[in-house]
Design a protein around this motif. Structure first.
Motif, mmCIF file in Angstrom:
data_model
loop_
_atom_site.group_PDB
_atom_site.id
_atom_site.type_symbol
_atom_site.label_atom_id
_atom_site.label_comp_id
_atom_site.label_asym_id
_atom_site.label_seq_id
_atom_site.Cartn_x
_atom_site.Cartn_y
_atom_site.Cartn_z
ATOM 1 N N GLN A 17 0.768 -1.177 0.071
ATOM 2 C CA GLN A 17 -0.130 -0.128 0.019
ATOM 3 C C GLN A 17 0.611 1.323 0.049
ATOM 4 N N PHE A 18 0.406 2.216 -0.823
ATOM 5 C CA PHE A 18 1.193 3.493 -1.044
ATOM 6 C C PHE A 18 0.515 4.524 -0.478
ATOM 7 N N SER A 19 0.852 5.557 0.520
ATOM 8 C CA SER A 19 0.436 6.576 1.273
ATOM 9 C C SER A 19 1.118 7.714 1.081
ATOM 10 N N GLY A 20 0.285 8.828 1.085
ATOM 11 C CA GLY A 20 1.074 10.143 0.932
ATOM 12 C C GLY A 20 1.926 10.269 -0.236
ATOM 13 N N TRP A 21 3.224 11.062 -0.322
ATOM 14 C CA TRP A 21 4.175 10.767 -1.521
ATOM 15 C C TRP A 21 5.341 10.469 -0.780
ATOM 16 N N ASP A 22 5.352 9.532 0.262
ATOM 17 C CA ASP A 22 6.588 9.138 0.781
ATOM 18 C C ASP A 22 7.272 7.809 0.261
ATOM 19 N N PHE A 23 8.276 8.211 -0.502
ATOM 20 C CA PHE A 23 9.253 7.039 -1.384
ATOM 21 C C PHE A 23 10.319 6.193 -0.220
ATOM 22 N N SER A 24 10.159 6.525 0.881
ATOM 23 C CA SER A 24 11.113 6.028 1.842
ATOM 24 C C SER A 24 11.007 4.173 1.602
ATOM 25 N N TYR A 25 9.929 3.681 1.077
ATOM 26 C CA TYR A 25 10.009 2.179 0.861
ATOM 27 C C TYR A 25 11.143 1.805 0.091
ATOM 28 N N ILE A 26 11.312 2.500 -1.239
ATOM 29 C CA ILE A 26 12.255 2.403 -2.077
ATOM 30 C C ILE A 26 13.587 3.371 -2.062
ATOM 31 N N GLU A 27 13.488 4.312 -1.454
ATOM 32 C CA GLU A 27 14.488 5.306 -1.474
ATOM 33 C C GLU A 27 15.495 4.710 -0.002
ATOM 34 N N LYS A 28 15.014 5.124 0.962
ATOM 35 C CA LYS A 28 15.743 4.559 2.235
ATOM 36 C C LYS A 28 16.441 3.086 2.281
ATOM 37 N N THR A 29 15.864 2.232 1.608
ATOM 38 C CA THR A 29 16.397 1.016 1.292
ATOM 39 C C THR A 29 17.399 0.872 0.297
ATOM 40 N N GLY A 30 17.517 1.987 -0.495
ATOM 41 C CA GLY A 30 18.434 2.117 -1.493
ATOM 42 C C GLY A 30 18.268 1.624 -2.777
ATOM 43 N N ARG A 31 16.787 1.302 -2.958
ATOM 44 C CA ARG A 31 16.290 0.571 -4.262
ATOM 45 C C ARG A 31 16.010 1.715 -5.335
ATOM 46 N N MET A 32 15.957 2.717 -4.903
ATOM 47 C CA MET A 32 15.835 3.836 -6.120
ATOM 48 C C MET A 32 16.657 5.093 -5.580
ATOM 49 N N GLN A 33 17.286 5.605 -6.202
ATOM 50 C CA GLN A 33 18.276 6.919 -5.783
ATOM 51 C C GLN A 33 18.438 7.850 -6.876
ATOM 52 N N GLU A 34 18.378 9.211 -6.465
ATOM 53 C CA GLU A 34 18.345 10.442 -7.219
ATOM 54 C C GLU A 34 19.486 11.151 -7.104
ATOM 55 N N GLU A 35 20.320 11.692 -8.367
ATOM 56 C CA GLU A 35 21.528 12.172 -8.339
ATOM 57 C C GLU A 35 21.075 13.618 -7.810
ATOM 58 N N PRO A 36 22.230 14.046 -6.772
ATOM 59 C CA PRO A 36 21.958 15.395 -5.917
ATOM 60 C C PRO A 36 21.739 16.743 -6.691
ATOM 61 N N LEU A 37 20.599 17.544 -6.565
ATOM 62 C CA LEU A 37 20.582 18.557 -7.173
ATOM 63 C C LEU A 37 21.626 19.665 -6.828
ATOM 64 N N ASP A 38 21.820 20.909 -7.774
ATOM 65 C CA ASP A 38 22.881 21.637 -7.303
ATOM 66 C C ASP A 38 22.309 22.586 -6.394
#
Length: 253
Positions: A17-38
């Motif tokens: 189940q997905f709630s809010g716009w909290d992507f921690s399920y895939i971000e905090k586990t390192g399954r998705m990562q974004e290049e840092p912005l400037d």
């Protein structure tokens, strides 16, 4: 086609189940990562918050980001248009003294003229005229936006066209629209950072959450394309797409 067991496991594992716009399920586990912005949206927001008396966070989602930016000005408010997020935002923000309002149209915000001296907006649509109406003459409008060609490689691989409604949306267009409606530009930046997916389940989770990326996406319709990406991840370790981000800080002329 015979799919390997790992591919099928990832598809099943993302069924959460997905709630809010909290992507921690895939971000905090390192399954998705974004290049840092400037730039840091949060840091820039804080630099203006300490001068504000009344602020509005447009499109707060579940209130995840805003809740971490306190202490807040005397009169803090937030809006959210996605109905499932509204109770989540209220539960998170109202105990902090933040008024949360559900909105139904960008050009009909439930606030008096000139109420705010700071309006912030992260990845949310907006009406320039309505922002100008609720903003004081000396106010600040600060927005970070997702461009209309964001993650276009996903659409190319799935054979799903980008949404025509948003392809024009970029820094140049947004700046011209603001200037045409009585704003001066204080700061503007644009960047095309990379976004990496480290397993196919993370990509599917992302697509189910960001419904407008590939409208009508269903695993069953794109299983072969997804399997092709899965095999690339097994070989390379990741699969990446190109984001489109831009930042504007503007004030009424």
């Amino acid at each position: 086609m015979n799919y390997d067991a790992q591919f099928l496991f990832y598809l099943e594992h993302m069924n959460r189940q997905f709630s809010g716009w909290d992507f921690s399920y895939i971000e905090k586990t390192g399954r998705m990562q974004e290049e840092p912005l400037d730039w840091s949206y949060g840091s820039i927001v804080l630099s203006y918050m300490n001068k504000a008396n009344a602020m509005l966070d447009m499109g707060t989602g579940g209130g995840e980001l805003l809740s971490m930016l306190g202490p807040f000005p005397q009169d803090p408010c937030a809006t959210e248009g996605y109905a499932p997020n509204v109770p989540i935002a209220k539960a998170r923000l109202e105990p902090l003294g933040i008024q949360v309002e559900q909105v139904f149209a960008d050009d009909e915000l439930p606030f008096a003229d000139g109420r705010f001296d700071l309006v912030i907006n992260r990845h949310e649509s907006y009406s320039v005229r309505e922002v100008r109406r609720i903003l004081r003459d000396s106010g600040i409008f600060l927005t970070q936006q997702v461009g209309g060609t964001d993650c276009r490689e996903i659409n190319e691989r799935l054979g799903v066209p980008l949404n025509d409604e948003f392809q024009h949306w970029n820094l140049d267009f947004a700046v011209k629209e603001l200037e045409a409606n009585g704003f001066k530009i204080i700061k503007k930046r644009e960047q095309a950072p990379m976004q990496r997916f480290y397993d196919i389940g993370a990509l599917v989770y992302y697509l189910k959450a960001i419904e407008w990326q590939a409208v009508g996406f269903r695993i069953e319709d794109h299983k072969e394309a997804l399997y092709g990406i899965h095999k690339e991840i097994k070989t390379r370790g990741f699969w990446e797409t190109t984001q489109q981000r831009f930042l504007i800080v503007a004030s009424p002329v």
